[in-house]
Each structure stands twice: as C-alpha cells, then as structure tokens.
Design a protein around this motif. Structure first.
Motif, mmCIF file in Angstrom:
data_model
loop_
_atom_site.group_PDB
_atom_site.id
_atom_site.type_symbol
_atom_site.label_atom_id
_atom_site.label_comp_id
_atom_site.label_asym_id
_atom_site.label_seq_id
_atom_site.Cartn_x
_atom_site.Cartn_y
_atom_site.Cartn_z
ATOM 1 N N LYS A 66 0.839 -1.196 0.000
ATOM 2 C CA LYS A 66 0.000 0.000 0.000
ATOM 3 C C LYS A 66 0.878 1.251 0.000
ATOM 4 C CE LYS A 66 -4.117 -1.957 2.185
ATOM 5 N NZ LYS A 66 -5.097 -1.832 3.299
ATOM 6 N N VAL A 67 1.284 1.637 -1.196
ATOM 7 C CA VAL A 67 2.187 2.772 -1.365
ATOM 8 C C VAL A 67 1.469 3.887 -2.112
ATOM 9 C CG1 VAL A 67 3.153 1.689 -3.452
ATOM 10 C CG2 VAL A 67 4.410 3.532 -2.309
ATOM 11 N N GLY A 68 1.720 5.114 -1.732
ATOM 12 C CA GLY A 68 1.211 6.286 -2.425
ATOM 13 C C GLY A 68 2.351 7.250 -2.701
ATOM 14 N N MET A 69 2.009 8.398 -3.276
ATOM 15 C CA MET A 69 3.051 9.371 -3.616
ATOM 16 C C MET A 69 2.598 10.789 -3.291
ATOM 17 S SD MET A 69 4.806 10.259 -7.318
ATOM 18 C CE MET A 69 3.292 10.938 -7.983
ATOM 19 N N ILE A 70 3.547 11.573 -2.795
ATOM 20 C CA ILE A 70 3.385 13.013 -2.674
ATOM 21 C C ILE A 70 4.350 13.656 -3.665
ATOM 22 C CG2 ILE A 70 3.613 15.036 -1.182
ATOM 23 C CD1 ILE A 70 3.109 13.192 1.204
ATOM 24 N N ARG A 71 3.804 14.335 -4.657
ATOM 25 C CA ARG A 71 4.656 15.092 -5.576
ATOM 26 C C ARG A 71 4.704 16.533 -5.080
ATOM 27 N NH1 ARG A 71 4.082 18.263 -10.486
ATOM 28 N NH2 ARG A 71 1.826 17.933 -10.464
ATOM 29 N N ILE A 72 5.902 17.002 -4.776
ATOM 30 C CA ILE A 72 6.062 18.395 -4.374
ATOM 31 C C ILE A 72 5.940 19.251 -5.627
ATOM 32 C CG2 ILE A 72 7.584 20.107 -3.326
ATOM 33 C CD1 ILE A 72 8.883 17.820 -1.759
ATOM 34 N N ARG A 73 4.831 19.974 -5.738
ATOM 35 C CA ARG A 73 4.628 20.818 -6.916
ATOM 36 C C ARG A 73 5.197 22.213 -6.698
ATOM 37 N NH1 ARG A 73 0.199 24.180 -9.113
ATOM 38 N NH2 ARG A 73 0.613 24.316 -11.346
ATOM 39 N N VAL A 74 5.137 22.700 -5.478
ATOM 40 C CA VAL A 74 5.671 24.023 -5.155
ATOM 41 C C VAL A 74 6.764 23.835 -4.106
ATOM 42 C CG1 VAL A 74 5.142 26.308 -4.239
ATOM 43 C CG2 VAL A 74 3.480 25.138 -5.698
ATOM 44 N N LEU A 75 8.005 24.099 -4.514
ATOM 45 C CA LEU A 75 9.133 23.957 -3.590
ATOM 46 C C LEU A 75 9.310 25.216 -2.750
ATOM 47 C CD1 LEU A 75 11.424 22.050 -2.715
ATOM 48 C CD2 LEU A 75 12.874 23.170 -4.433
ATOM 49 N N ARG A 76 8.955 26.357 -3.321
ATOM 50 C CA ARG A 76 8.942 27.610 -2.581
ATOM 51 C C ARG A 76 7.671 28.372 -2.921
ATOM 52 N NH1 ARG A 76 11.970 25.491 0.114
ATOM 53 N NH2 ARG A 76 13.998 26.169 0.937
ATOM 54 N N PRO A 77 6.845 28.692 -1.926
ATOM 55 C CA PRO A 77 7.037 28.408 -0.507
ATOM 56 C C PRO A 77 6.899 26.914 -0.229
ATOM 57 C CG PRO A 77 4.832 29.250 -0.872
ATOM 58 C CD PRO A 77 5.548 29.382 -2.186
ATOM 59 N N PHE A 78 7.633 26.401 0.737
ATOM 60 C CA PHE A 78 7.590 24.968 0.997
ATOM 61 C C PHE A 78 6.296 24.604 1.707
ATOM 62 C CE2 PHE A 78 8.814 20.920 2.960
ATOM 63 C CZ PHE A 78 9.291 20.283 1.827
#
Length: 414
Positions: free
Chosen positions: A290-302
C-alpha cells in the motif's frame, strides 16, 4: 474552443507565454532551454504573438531588460538553465527583492564541473532561497498551464513576487506529448491585463527605484517579502481552483497526491520522476504494497502543513531526489522534509539519489525504493541515503527477512 497539439516542454512553455500575452521577452539560449528561445522568436516573426523579443548578449542582460520592462508596466517572460542561471544571479535576486512579478521558465540541468549539459535539478534547487516562487511540473500540459497560472500568482497584490516554472531538462523539455491548448478568449477571462503600480517608472512622477537602503528599512523590506511568500500559498490554491473550474485540469496546488487515501508508505518526488513513480506504484499495489506518492509541486514556498497532513498515517517515507546537498550528502527534498515535523515524532525516512547527469530514474530503481521503504515500515533497518548506481541494493534479501511474506517480486532486485 481550444485545440490539441503535440508539444515538447519548451514549446508548451512558449505557448504559455503566448496565451498569457507576455508583451516583452528577452532570453539568451543555453542547453536545454535553447529551443524555447527559438520557439519564441518564431512566434514573434510569424505574428503568432504580439510582443517585443529583445536580443541580448547574456542572461544577465536578459533579466535586467525585463526588470526595466516591468517597471514600465510590461508583462515579461524569459527562460534559462544551469550556467545561464548562474550568470544572471545578480539581477535574479534583485528581481525578487524589488518585488517584480517576472515569470521565468527554468529548464533544469546539472551545473558544472565536471562538464555536463545533461538533465538534473541542481541549478533550480541551488537558488531555492533567492526569493522566487518555484512551481515544478511533471508534463508538457502542466508546463503550459503553470506558465499562465504563474502570472496570476505573481501579479496578485498580496504576492508581487517572481515565479520560476521549473521542468526537467530533456526528460520534459524535449519530450513531446499531447497537449490541450486553451482558447485565447478563455485565458483572457482567467488572466486580466497586468496592473503593476507598486513601483513604476513615470516621467510625470519621478521616483528613486532601489535606492541605498538603511538597515531598519531593509529589515521591513525583508519582512514584507517573507510575508508575501507565505501569502502566496493561499493565492496558489485560489488560482488552482479557478483554473480547475474554467479548464477542467488540476495539478494539486502545492502538493499533488497519488493513491494516498489508504497508503501505509509514501514516496516523495519532485519533477519528472513522479510520472515513472505512478506506474511503479500501480504495479507494486498489485503485489499488495500500500504505497502512495506526494509530488512536491511548489518547492517555494515549501508546503510544510500540507505535507505534514498528508503523512499523518504513513509508517515510512522514501524520497526520490535528482539533486544533492553538498553540505549534507542527501537530496534537497529529503533535507526539506526533515524540517516538516520540527520537534514532533516523524515516521522513518530514507533518501534515494539518482537521475544525476541526465541518467534515468528507472522503474526498477523506484520499485527498489518502494520495497526498501516497506521493509523500513515493518521495523527493518536500512541506510539513510542510497545512491542509485553506486550502492548495491539486494531487495530479495530484505524480503527473505520477512517470514510471513509470500510476495514474489519480479524485476525489482538490484
């Protein structure tokens, strides 16, 4: 109605600038951004876009030209990569501290030395604290849409900060795929004409722009800049919702979640590896992980709060990084995530560094990362940072430690 075309990332960015009605552009070619300049020049020459394209002798000049343009009321656009970004660093940081809402495509690439022109994210992550908002894309469609959105974010009166739309060199900049190009009239409804009045050159009302500033006033400047960066989170979310309502496409705002509803472990990705990760996650789900993903779309602001909320029920985190902190010997996403929980208890987290110098982050590598993260979630131990291609990964040995696991993994052993 709009139209459908096949566009690579650079051409999608050019279309974004066209649809946003950028009327002053200046850029100097550098691999892998060069085709972007060529597309912009063709658009101007063919009358596709009503804009001035200034031919400059360097990246430093390109951004300096646009600073004057914004002060005169123009909507401006540029793009760069790697050493070009390094050359423009002086006007780059001046753009943010002067609160000039310039939008720039940042086509990510390794920095030298050793000599390389290939893809990587080192250039963009190195300047992440220079005061620019950073939006990271996964596809050509997202690049086009994000360029248009970036102007609405940057020009908001509560923000007034420049925006980098970052996309990975070659793997996105030169990859062609289906893209929906929205109708110009609809984009005009979404994005009104610029009205930049907080600082403006006017012969009838002369002012000193960027004068020598004493300490107490500079402190106030910095505080307001940081406040605006924080405020941009709210504006990014508002722009996301408006774009979804008008065009039917959504990229998740500050973070993009994939199969996180019932996930027990999570991958965290930045940029193009997220596309491969989606396929790997689907396959490993079929094996019972049971794996999911978080894609960081905005690095700044974090997006601290958003990531913390998404990870509330997660037992272990695996981070995929295409960059490295020279000081810490770990990836930047991994380093940033360590600050998310502060003094709170956080799930175990491990880092995987790969995709440097234009190499791929492969399906097999991501599946290895998933298996190792699952092993850590079940109480197993593993090294904090793994370098794909350098560190030997024996996934089958890890799974033999789990007596009750009948899972047969194919194509994931290193």
């Amino acid at each position: 109605m709009g139209k459908v075309d096949v566009l690579n990332g650079n051409k999608a960015a050019a279309w974004g600038a066209k649809l946003a009605r950028a009327d002053l552009m200046a850029a100097y070619p550098i691999t892998p951004q060069t085709p972007l300049v060529e597309y912009l020049a063709s658009f101007v020459a063919d009358g596709v876009i009503d804009a001035d394209l200034v031919e400059v002798e360097s990246e430093h000049s390109a951004l300096s030209v646009l600073q004057g343009g914004v002060l005169a009321g123009a909507r401006t656009f540029t793009g760069t990569s790697s050493q070009g970004l390094a050359l423009m660093y002086e006007p780059y940081i001046r753009t943010s501290t002067m609160r000039l809402p310039i939008v720039m495509a940042l086509v990510t690439r390794e920095v030298i030395s050793p000599q390389t022109v290939w893809g990587g994210q080192q250039d963009a992550v190195t300047v992440r604290d220079a005061g620019w908002i950073q939006i990271w894309c996964e596809s050509s469609q997202e690049i086009l849409d994000s360029i248009v959105q970036a102007y609405k974010i940057a020009e908001n009166k509560d923000v007034l900060l420049p925006v980098n739309v970052c996309y990975d060199g070659f793997s996105l900049s030169h990859m062609a795929e289906r893209v929906e190009i929205p109708d110009q009239k609809l984009v005009d409804q979404f994005l009104p004409k610029p009205n930049i009045t907080h600082v403006k050159l006017d012969p009838n009302n002369p002012i000193a722009v960027d004068p020598l500033t004493p300490g107490p006033m500079l402190t106030e400047f910095r505080h307001k800049q940081v406040t605006a960066m924080h405020m941009s989170k709210k504006i990014i979310e508002e722009v996301r919702q408006e774009w979804l309502e008008m065009f039917g496409r959504d990229y998740g705002g500050l973070i993009d979640l994939y199969r996180m509803e019932d996930a027990e472990i999570a991958l965290v990705c930045l940029g193009s590896p997220a596309g491969t990760a989606r396929v790997a996650i689907d396959e490993m789900r079929n094996h019972g992980i049971k794996v999911g993903m978080i894609r960081i779309r905005v690095l700044r602001p974090f997006p601290d709060e958003e990531i913390r909320k998404a990870l509330v029920n997660i037992k272990a985190i695996g981070v995929i990084d295409r960059n490295v902190s020279f000081a810490k010997g770990m990836g930047i996403s991994f380093l940033e995530l360590k600050t998310v929980f502060g003094g709170l208890k956080m799930p175990p987290m491990i880092d995987f560094i790969g995709g440097l110098g234009g190499s791929d982050v492969t399906m097999e590598q991501i599946k290895q990362a998933i298996v190792i993260t699952q092993h850590v979630a079940e109480g197993g131990e593993f090294q904090e940072v793994t370098w794909f291609g350098l560190d030997k990964i024996d996934v089958e040995t890890l799974f033999s430690m789990d007596k009750d696991r009948s899972l047969k993994l194919k194509g994931v052993s290193g």
